[in-house]
Each structure stands twice: as C-alpha cells, then as structure tokens.
Design a protein around this motif. Sequence first.
Motif, PDB file in Angstrom:
ATOM      1  N   MET A   1     -73.481 -38.136  24.397  1.00  0.00           N
ATOM      2  CA  MET A   1     -73.117 -37.993  25.803  1.00  0.00           C
ATOM      3  C   MET A   1     -71.595 -37.906  25.917  1.00  0.00           C
ATOM      4  SD  MET A   1     -75.890 -40.474  27.686  1.00  0.00           S
ATOM      5  CE  MET A   1     -75.908 -41.789  26.492  1.00  0.00           C
TER       6      MET A   1
ATOM      7  N   ARG B   1     -82.125 -46.031  22.550  1.00  0.00           N
ATOM      8  CA  ARG B   1     -81.964 -44.666  22.038  1.00  0.00           C
ATOM      9  C   ARG B   1     -82.237 -44.576  20.539  1.00  0.00           C
ATOM     10  NH1 ARG B   1     -79.058 -42.287  26.281  1.00  0.00           N
ATOM     11  NH2 ARG B   1     -78.599 -40.435  25.046  1.00  0.00           N
TER      12      ARG B   1
ATOM     13  N   ASN C   1     -83.206 -46.058  31.260  1.00  0.00           N
ATOM     14  CA  ASN C   1     -83.318 -44.890  30.389  1.00  0.00           C
ATOM     15  C   ASN C   1     -83.918 -45.405  29.077  1.00  0.00           C
ATOM     16  OD1 ASN C   1     -82.926 -42.660  28.763  1.00  0.00           O
ATOM     17  ND2 ASN C   1     -80.933 -42.143  29.604  1.00  0.00           N
TER      18      ASN C   1
ATOM     19  N   ARG D   1     -75.098 -34.416  18.738  1.00  0.00           N
ATOM     20  CA  ARG D   1     -74.712 -34.379  20.151  1.00  0.00           C
ATOM     21  C   ARG D   1     -74.710 -35.794  20.700  1.00  0.00           C
ATOM     22  NH1 ARG D   1     -77.342 -36.341  25.139  1.00  0.00           N
ATOM     23  NH2 ARG D   1     -75.958 -35.584  26.767  1.00  0.00           N
TER      24      ARG D   1
ATOM     25  N   SER E   1     -77.515 -41.476  33.926  1.00  0.00           N
ATOM     26  CA  SER E   1     -77.129 -42.403  32.872  1.00  0.00           C
ATOM     27  C   SER E   1     -75.720 -42.894  33.177  1.00  0.00           C
ATOM     28  CB  SER E   1     -77.139 -41.695  31.512  1.00  0.00           C
ATOM     29  OG  SER E   1     -78.459 -41.421  31.118  1.00  0.00           O
TER      30      SER E   1
ATOM     31  N   ASP F   1     -75.627 -35.040  34.981  1.00  0.00           N
ATOM     32  CA  ASP F   1     -75.191 -36.353  35.493  1.00  0.00           C
ATOM     33  C   ASP F   1     -73.791 -36.325  36.118  1.00  0.00           C
ATOM     34  OD1 ASP F   1     -77.594 -37.249  34.572  1.00  0.00           O
ATOM     35  OD2 ASP F   1     -76.798 -38.499  32.962  1.00  0.00           O
TER      36      ASP F   1
ATOM     37  N   GLU G   1     -79.501 -37.994  20.116  1.00  0.00           N
ATOM     38  CA  GLU G   1     -80.119 -39.321  20.230  1.00  0.00           C
ATOM     39  C   GLU G   1     -80.492 -39.596  21.680  1.00  0.00           C
ATOM     40  OE1 GLU G   1     -76.918 -40.222  22.163  1.00  0.00           O
ATOM     41  OE2 GLU G   1     -77.851 -42.096  21.523  1.00  0.00           O
ATOM     42  N   ASN G   2     -81.709 -40.087  21.858  1.00  0.00           N
ATOM     43  CA  ASN G   2     -82.275 -40.389  23.176  1.00  0.00           C
ATOM     44  C   ASN G   2     -83.492 -41.284  22.973  1.00  0.00           C
ATOM     45  OD1 ASN G   2     -81.625 -39.423  26.005  1.00  0.00           O
ATOM     46  ND2 ASN G   2     -81.052 -37.598  24.839  1.00  0.00           N
TER      47      ASN G   2
ATOM     48  N   GLY H   1     -81.725 -35.471  35.524  1.00  0.00           N
ATOM     49  CA  GLY H   1     -81.559 -34.537  34.406  1.00  0.00           C
ATOM     50  C   GLY H   1     -82.811 -34.365  33.581  1.00  0.00           C
ATOM     51  N   VAL H   2     -83.705 -35.364  33.629  1.00  0.00           N
ATOM     52  CA  VAL H   2     -84.893 -35.337  32.777  1.00  0.00           C
ATOM     53  C   VAL H   2     -86.026 -34.548  33.444  1.00  0.00           C
ATOM     54  CG1 VAL H   2     -84.396 -37.393  31.386  1.00  0.00           C
ATOM     55  CG2 VAL H   2     -85.474 -37.654  33.646  1.00  0.00           C
TER      56      VAL H   2
ATOM     57  N   PHE I   1     -76.506 -33.059  29.032  1.00  0.00           N
ATOM     58  CA  PHE I   1     -77.893 -33.153  28.588  1.00  0.00           C
ATOM     59  C   PHE I   1     -78.620 -31.798  28.602  1.00  0.00           C
ATOM     60  CE2 PHE I   1     -82.429 -34.033  29.442  1.00  0.00           C
ATOM     61  CZ  PHE I   1     -82.730 -34.738  28.283  1.00  0.00           C
TER      62      PHE I   1
ATOM     63  N   PHE J   1     -80.183 -46.325  33.714  1.00  0.00           N
ATOM     64  CA  PHE J   1     -80.030 -45.308  34.751  1.00  0.00           C
ATOM     65  C   PHE J   1     -79.508 -46.013  35.996  1.00  0.00           C
ATOM     66  CE2 PHE J   1     -83.576 -42.502  32.926  1.00  0.00           C
ATOM     67  CZ  PHE J   1     -82.743 -41.428  32.667  1.00  0.00           C
TER      68      PHE J   1
HETATM   69  C1  TK8 Z   1     -80.370 -36.966  31.856  1.00  0.00           C
HETATM   70  C2  TK8 Z   1     -79.499 -37.820  30.956  1.00  0.00           C
HETATM   71  C3  TK8 Z   1     -80.242 -38.297  29.735  1.00  0.00           C
HETATM   72  C4  TK8 Z   1     -79.296 -39.032  28.783  1.00  0.00           C
HETATM   73  C5  TK8 Z   1     -78.535 -38.043  27.936  1.00  0.00           C
HETATM   74  O1  TK8 Z   1     -79.609 -36.477  32.916  1.00  0.00           O
HETATM   75  O2  TK8 Z   1     -77.654 -37.367  28.450  1.00  0.00           O
HETATM   76  O3  TK8 Z   1     -78.801 -37.955  26.737  1.00  0.00           O
HETATM   77  O4  TK8 Z   1     -80.010 -39.916  27.968  1.00  0.00           O
HETATM   78  O5  TK8 Z   1     -81.301 -39.133  30.123  1.00  0.00           O
HETATM   79  O6  TK8 Z   1     -79.021 -38.936  31.702  1.00  0.00           O
END
Ligand code: TK8
Length: 345
Positions: A176, A153, A150, A174, A95, A77, A213-214, A38-39, A197, A241
């Motif tokens: 996950m 956060r 990952n 936001r 994730s 994901d 948040e990430n 996803g990144v 994401f 991950f």
């Molecule tokens: C990317 C995600 C991402 C995750 C999120 O596919 O969804 O915020 O931290 O890194 O897995």
Amino acid sequence: MSHLPKLRHLAVGVAAAALLSTSAWAQFEERNVRISIGVADEHPQAVALERFAEKLAELTDGKMKAKVFPNAALGDDANSTSALRAGTLEMNSTSTSPLTQLVPELGVFDFPFLFASYPEADAVLDGPVGDEIGQKMAQKDLVLLCWMENGFRNLTNSERPVEGAQDVEGLKVRVMQNPVFLDAFGQLGSNPVAMAFSEVYPALESGAIDAQENPNVTILTSKFYEVQDYLAQTRHVYTPFMNLVSKTFWDKLSPDEQKAMREACYDARDFQRQLIRQKDAEALEQLKEEGMEITEISAEQREAMQKKVQPTIDRFSQQIGPDFVKRVYAEIEKVRSQGGQAQAQ
Ligand code: TK8
C-alpha cells in the motif's frame, strides 16, 4: 355563540398537533449517501455496508438512502478520501494505510506483528486510541463513523513457496502507499512497490510485480488466485477499515440523522467483524481448492521476521510520536494481561 371558543380550542389543538408532527417528521430529510469501497461486492465489507444501508433506512423512515459502490468505481482509498474532504462524496470505507500522509499516527497500524489477536485490535480501535484517531481525522474534515476490519494480511507471489524471511528476498512486492510498509518490506530484502489497490490485479497479471499481500478474503474476492500460485499465512499486519464521512455532508445533517448514521455503523461493524472472521478460514479453504499452494510460517521463522523488521518499528515510533505509540502498546498490554491474547494464527 357558545361553540366559538370550542372551535378556537380545536383550531389551536390542530395547529399544535401539526407542529409536533412536523418537527418529528423534519428530523429526517431525503439524503443520499454514496459509499465508496475498493474491494469487490462479495467481500464482507460490501455485505456489511449493505446492512448499514438497510439499518439507516429503517432508523430514518426510509429517508436516508445509502448505496455501496464497490471495486473503486468512485476512486481508490486515497482518492475517495480526497473527494470526501472536497465535499464531492459522502462516505467511504478505507484502509488506514494509504492515509498516513494525512494522519501520520495511522502508521502505527502498519507496524508488523502489532496485534496478535482480534480482541487486541478491537480494544485498541474501539477504545481511547481509536477515539484519538477520530479527533485527528476530524481535523482533516473527516468524520470517523466507526471502525471495521480488513484483517490480518498474508503474502502471495508467483515465484515460490514462502516459509520465512529468506524466501521473500528479491520479490517485487506491491505494498500500500505507505512509508512503514515500504520500509518493512525493504528490511525483509524484497523490492517493494507502492500502488493503489485497483492496480494490483493487472500488475500481477502482466508480471510487472511478483507478489502482493492482503487478507485471505480479499485474495479470494479480488481473484488474486488467478494470477498468484503461492500463499503464505504470514499474518504480518492487521489493517483496519475506517468508515469515513465527509464533514461537508455531516454538517448538513440534523443531530438525529447523525445519530442514525452512527447507530447503523455500530450495528454493521459488529456484524462485519463476525462475518469476516468466519470467512477468513473459509477463504483459505477455497483458495486451496483454486489451486494455491499454502504455506504456514513456523514460530521460529516468525520471530526471525520480527527481528528483521524491528528497525522499521523503532524508526517510525520516533517519527509518529513515541508517546502515542506507547499508549497503543499499553492498550494491547491490558488485553494481554487479561488473558485475551488468543493467537490470531
Ligand atoms: C481496498 C483496499 C484494500 C487494501 C489494499 O480499497 O490496498 O491492499 O487491503 O482492502 O483498502
């Protein structure tokens, strides 16, 4: 006449050699492994998976070819994981959080402040708990090849500097797609919204949400700094991950091919953890340069946050399974008692 037996010996020898070399050669077949992430492609996850691809080719005489598809081009994901289970995609790096519907135990990694350091996370993921999760994934037709990082956060938003729980109140954040996250951010008094994401940047840009948040590296590589002014180093959750492989694909592989996949994954994992840990601090500096206002969370404020989210941990410990959760804490305790508790902050 005397040359006949010799010829026959020679023929047998040639046939045997051919058989031998055929079986040596047949261990690896032409395979294409598409890997969905996803990144963005500058993220250490993408860089490490490129290394996985190189290593895999090296180990299989160039027969097995892996290719990384960044930016959720092959699905976010949850969707890419469904594709693995359906057998229409070979591999992803996801994730844990968006997969708790599939394997509820994964929700333990969303417990706020579960890990306080990298060694704690590594010990749990690479140890018996990680193996147990691997078995749960297998029941869902997913092969857990190896873990990667990952990371810890941090909270960004467009409204105000955050120095403690009180500043989080009322923010539209936001999170996950995950019940633990929704609950924890509710406890903190914010309005959490679950989304995939790839939808986060546009939602921040349009103002549909105020916050997300990430880890620092993702905030940088996904350019969230363009649409967020404030970054608080909350380090509230460590997200792993998982490198997952479709069981449909896995079952087609020879034992040697499976071994090569694992070996390449372990190699890439060690490389990735080192790289992303180094990049975490670098990303923070770059985000500062990009104009983000950075705040740290004091020990007291962190403790206050921890208190607010404790009901989430209690609730979900019951729901996920108290015995499993206990085993996770016991593994963490082992590292702490060995003095490996160097702070992640
Ligand atoms: C990317 C995600 C991402 C995750 C999120 O596919 O969804 O915020 O931290 O890194 O897995």
